[in-house]
Scaffold this motif. Sequence first.
Motif, mmCIF file in Angstrom:
data_model
loop_
_atom_site.group_PDB
_atom_site.id
_atom_site.type_symbol
_atom_site.label_atom_id
_atom_site.label_comp_id
_atom_site.label_asym_id
_atom_site.label_seq_id
_atom_site.Cartn_x
_atom_site.Cartn_y
_atom_site.Cartn_z
ATOM 1 N N LYS A 1 -58.362 15.773 -11.971
ATOM 2 C CA LYS A 1 -58.359 16.556 -13.366
ATOM 3 C C LYS A 1 -57.777 17.935 -13.162
ATOM 4 C CE LYS A 1 -61.271 17.534 -17.234
ATOM 5 N NZ LYS A 1 -62.708 17.586 -17.708
ATOM 6 N N GLU B 1 -66.726 11.589 -7.482
ATOM 7 C CA GLU B 1 -66.805 12.825 -8.268
ATOM 8 C C GLU B 1 -66.053 13.879 -7.996
ATOM 9 O OE1 GLU B 1 -70.803 13.907 -8.283
ATOM 10 O OE2 GLU B 1 -71.825 12.328 -9.253
ATOM 11 N N LYS C 1 -62.810 15.428 -9.883
ATOM 12 C CA LYS C 1 -62.605 16.446 -10.245
ATOM 13 C C LYS C 1 -61.162 17.340 -9.887
ATOM 14 C CE LYS C 1 -67.604 17.763 -10.393
ATOM 15 N NZ LYS C 1 -68.473 18.421 -9.838
#
Length: 309
Positions: free
Chosen positions: A232, A225, A229
């Motif tokens: 991104k 995760e 993140k």
Amino acid sequence: ANVVDWNLALFEGLAQFHAAEQHAAAYEYGHQVARLSIGVVKLKHAVALSSKATPELRKVYEEALAKVEWAHGLAVKDNSTVYLEPIPDAATLPAVPGTSIAKPLPYEDLEPTNGESGPPNTSTSEDPFIHIVPVAIQHILDRYDTAARAKLDSLNERLQKVVERGSSRLLELDLPHALQAMEGGDKSQTSGVEALPTSLAASLTAVHKAGGEQALRAAVTKLSEVELKCTKAAEEVGATLDGEEAAEREMETEHGPQWRLVSTASAAITAARADLSSCSAKLSAAAKANALVFERFSKLTASDAMPLL
């Protein structure tokens, strides 16, 4: 004994054959013919004696006779047509002297040096036969080597069997689950953590204080995760910088060189690009590290060690 007699006649005939060669070399062609005549008689006698021998053995005597007969015929023809030397009687020829097959050579280390006379001094000379091992000793060494190899093979086989039995016993004990059972056992008995080795008990306690298997699984899952993140966010920053650069180009097109004099965005964008590039490299390294963590975690979950956590 028969073969000895056959060989005696064979060697006597061949001795006359070689003596005839020496006469020919000394231009004594009459003596050459006489020697070859004696050789033919001796070899015919050898062939006659070996008449009951095996075909292979009899062939040796027959080939020797054929060779000497051919040389005798040629010598007779040459002497009767060219040399015309008298042929002496065989009884008048001296006996063929014995000749050593191998030529003896002096052993240099045993020869006197510096002009000294007398017997050589062997006190400082190396024994030339020091490396020769008697046959009996060689047989003993061979037997010892065979026995030693057999013992080593036996020990190696026993070691492999012991290792296999140990591995099977560990599987039978179901060690990881057994440790978990001991850890959760009755505290009043010596079957709990206190019964484990101190270092192992301390490691188990530290793992449980950190949250155990669930905490590790959550942390590993969170790595994906966090990586997603960060990737991104980096893409968003890159898109923002692309927009800023496009706006700068539009302003420069509209206002010309004067815009470069008053604008400070280009320098800021360049610095931001450098920071973004550094962050991207770190993200790439982090992604590789995460992959290793995932691989190790997958192996751990597939093994019997996971219940310990």
